[in-house]
Design a protein around this motif. Structure first.
Motif, PDB file in Angstrom:
ATOM      1  N   PRO A  55       0.740  -1.366   0.021  1.00 24.34           N
ATOM      2  CA  PRO A  55       0.152   0.028   0.159  1.00 24.34           C
ATOM      3  C   PRO A  55       0.921   0.941   0.506  1.00 24.34           C
ATOM      4  CG  PRO A  55      -0.970  -1.565   1.582  1.00 24.34           C
ATOM      5  CD  PRO A  55       0.685  -2.312   0.988  1.00 24.34           C
ATOM      6  N   GLU A 115      -7.147 -10.026   2.985  1.00 23.99           N
ATOM      7  CA  GLU A 115      -6.988  -8.821   2.232  1.00 23.99           C
ATOM      8  C   GLU A 115      -8.370  -7.695   2.596  1.00 23.99           C
ATOM      9  OE1 GLU A 115      -7.086  -9.142  -2.347  1.00 23.99           O
ATOM     10  OE2 GLU A 115      -9.280  -8.728  -2.199  1.00 23.99           O
ATOM     11  N   ARG A 137      -7.526   1.951   0.855  1.00 22.96           N
ATOM     12  CA  ARG A 137      -6.498   1.216  -0.117  1.00 22.96           C
ATOM     13  C   ARG A 137      -7.096  -0.518  -0.064  1.00 22.96           C
ATOM     14  NH1 ARG A 137      -4.880   5.259  -2.016  1.00 22.96           N
ATOM     15  NH2 ARG A 137      -3.339   6.749  -2.216  1.00 22.96           N
ATOM     16  N   THR A 138      -6.460  -1.417  -1.544  1.00 23.47           N
ATOM     17  CA  THR A 138      -6.292  -2.830  -0.546  1.00 23.47           C
ATOM     18  C   THR A 138      -5.759  -3.292  -0.407  1.00 23.47           C
ATOM     19  OG1 THR A 138      -8.378  -2.627  -2.484  1.00 23.47           O
ATOM     20  CG2 THR A 138      -7.174  -4.870  -1.988  1.00 23.47           C
ATOM     21  N   TRP A 139      -5.819  -3.843   0.909  1.00 23.19           N
ATOM     22  CA  TRP A 139      -4.060  -4.207   2.268  1.00 23.19           C
ATOM     23  C   TRP A 139      -4.543  -5.704   1.816  1.00 23.19           C
ATOM     24  CZ3 TRP A 139      -1.513  -0.959   4.882  1.00 23.19           C
ATOM     25  CH2 TRP A 139      -1.411   0.532   5.268  1.00 23.19           C
TER      26      TRP A 139
END
Length: 537
Positions: free
Chosen positions: A188, A323, A329-331
């Motif tokens: 990220p 995820e 944001r995609t973690w």
């Protein structure tokens, strides 16, 4: 008579005499005398450094030759070389130049394969050197800096090997670069910037030129680190195992010059010769079979070089679907968790000398090495770490294991996931118990001697076995170890019990509470006295 002797001196003798009279000559004479007086312990673990030096020598000699022919460019050209099956194919200039070295330059394939084989052997020799130092306690003060330098050598070897692995721009290395791109993009906030910096734009961009510069920089850094570590090693006294006549101030061994230097040179030439022999007889990295890299294709069953297999295995063991979205944001935990775990594990390896010194509250200089059995907790931690990285390394080939043994890939991954969690714990406890058992055996040997198998009948009719007493050297090696006792929780000067001190005492008990007490003088004089065993829960 003196005039005749002066006239008989050659020009080289007169120059040598004048040079010896200068400050440089006097310092050189003192250094040479120190080298001849310097004793080096004659032990096989000291030879791993020679193997490392031989690998670096082969790498730099072959790398300098390859520099004259390799072109680090992703620009597309039409192949028109000696390898007929690829004629007319569109390839990058990097792939074309590597094919040129392999097929059209006399001895080029031998040089390229020697470079690759040396790159495979270098991490192995550094790892074995680190393991021998760790299990014998050779990282303790005053050699903590030398341990950190060796760890940086290991990291530099991994970075140099990875960056050089991708330079031929074949299908196998292209698949690896695709994986690297996916990992960097999954970080990220900074992942996109890192990917653009590495690849110079969209994949593949100008990645080969960047990797080539990185490869050269890391290779130079590797050489500098080795030189600095050699200087640090020379300034410090060589560690040695316990034995008769060996103390913290007296080293027993052979002179550095010429004995140790001659043996080291012989081993280095032997390793270099074996690398050349293997390169001339065993094919490695046949890029003509893999074909040129293609951004839209990937090699089936592709595997990285062995020294980076644990990184690939860490990615394979993470369950899918890890995820979540946060802060727009995609973690992706499937990437972040392996990166965090591997980074933490390597960081612990780097700072372990400082960590153990803090736990033991020991700031003394140590010039005598330990046997692994004498430090059960340290040895157990080392074996647990080996099992952890070994499972990750095996997971990097989980697909091949499933195919070879006709198993399901899901079953193999599930088994390895269980092993990576429970394997280190089981290995630690089992290793510690084995070390304690060996300590108990050493105690019996010191008190009663070695079993000889001879049965003697006494005048009263009793049968006993004759034991051979241990030698003075063996006795010193077995009982010369100073038992490290756990720390006691006490208030500091201000009467406080800080959390740091509490943690230090708990770790100290974990490290040093499990041990077998060494025989004391009274027991050595009366060997039939029952042994006193400290609790080993």
């Amino acid at each position: 008579m003196r005039v005749d002797q002066k006239q008989r001196l050659s020009m080289s003798d007169r120059l040598a005499a004048r040079l010896a009279a200068t400050e440089f000559g006097r310092r050189s004479s003192r250094l040479w005398a120190e080298l001849r007086r310097r004793p080096v312990p004659n032990h096989w673990t000291n030879l791993f450094g020679v193997v490392t030096a031989a690998c670096v020598f082969v790498l730099f000699v072959t790398g300098l030759v390859l520099m004259f022919f390799y072109t680090p460019s992703n620009d597309v050209v039409t192949y028109d070389g000696s390898y007929a099956p690829l004629r007319g194919a569109e390839v990058s200039k990097a792939f074309d130049s590597t094919m040129l070295v392999s097929f059209d330059v006399p001895g080029g394939l031998l040089v390229r394969q020697a470079h690759h084989w040396a790159a495979l052997l270098l991490p192995a020799s550094v790892i074995l050197q680190m393991l021998s130092i760790y299990f014998t306690g050779g990282f303790r003060r005053p050699r903590r800096v030398a341990w950190v330098l060796l760890f940086l050598v290991f990291v530099s070897a991994l970075a140099a090997g990875w960056s050089g692995y991708a330079l031929p721009d074949d299908m196998l290395s292209g698949t690896g670069l695709r994986i690297v791109e996916g990992i960097t993009l999954g970080i990220p906030f900074i992942g996109t910037d890192i990917s653009r910096l590495l690849f110079g734009g969209a994949f593949p961009g100008n990645v080969l030129a960047n990797l080539y510069s990185l490869h050269l920089a890391v290779s130079v850094a590797l050489l500098v680190l080795l030189v600095v570590r050699a200087v640090v090693w020379f300034r410090q006294r060589s560690p040695q195992f316990r034995g008769s006549g060996r103390t913290d101030t007296r080293v027993v061994g052979v002179p550095l010059v010429p004995n140790a230097a001659r043996r080291g040179l012989g081993l280095g030439l032997l390793v270099s010769g074996i690398l050349v022999l293997i390169s001339a007889t065993v094919t490695i990295s046949p890029i003509w079979l893999y074909g040129p890299s293609s951004p839209g294709d990937a090699s089936a069953g592709s595997q990285p070089d062995w020294y980076t297999g644990f990184l690939d295995g860490a990615l394979r063991l993470v369950p899918p679907g890890w995820e979540f979205v946060w802060l727009d944001r995609t973690w992706t935990l499937a990437l972040l968790v392996p990166l965090a775990v591997i980074t933490l594990a390597l960081a612990i390896v780097a700072v372990y000398p400082f960590l153990e010194e803090w736990i033991a509250d020991d700031d003394r200089d140590h010039h005598l090495l330990d046997r692994p059995r004498d430090t059960p907790t340290r040895t157990g931690i080392g074996v647990a770490g080996l099992v952890f990285f070994g499972v990750l390394w095996l997971a990097g080939s989980a697909d091949l294991v499933a195919v070879a043994f006709s198993l399901t890939i899901e079953g193999v991954i599930a088994t390895l996931q269980l092993c990576v969690l429970l394997g280190p714990v089981i290995a630690f406890e089992l290793t510690r118990r084995v070390c304690l058992g060996l300590q108990r055996k050493d105690r019996e040997v010191v008190l009663h001697g070695f079993e000889t198998g001879r049965i003697v009948r006494l005048p009263g009719g009793e049968y006993i076995e004759v034991h051979r007493p241990v030698s003075d050297d063996e006795r010193e090696r077995l009982v010369g170890v100073v038992d490290q006792v756990p720390a006691v929780l006490r208030p500091d000067a201000r009467g406080r019990l800080t959390p740091g001190r509490r943690l230090q005492v708990r770790l100290s008990r974990f490290f040093f509470e499990h041990r077998i007490a060494r025989p004391v003088a009274a027991q050595l004089e009366q060997p039939d006295r029952p042994p006193e065993v400290s609790p080993a829960r």
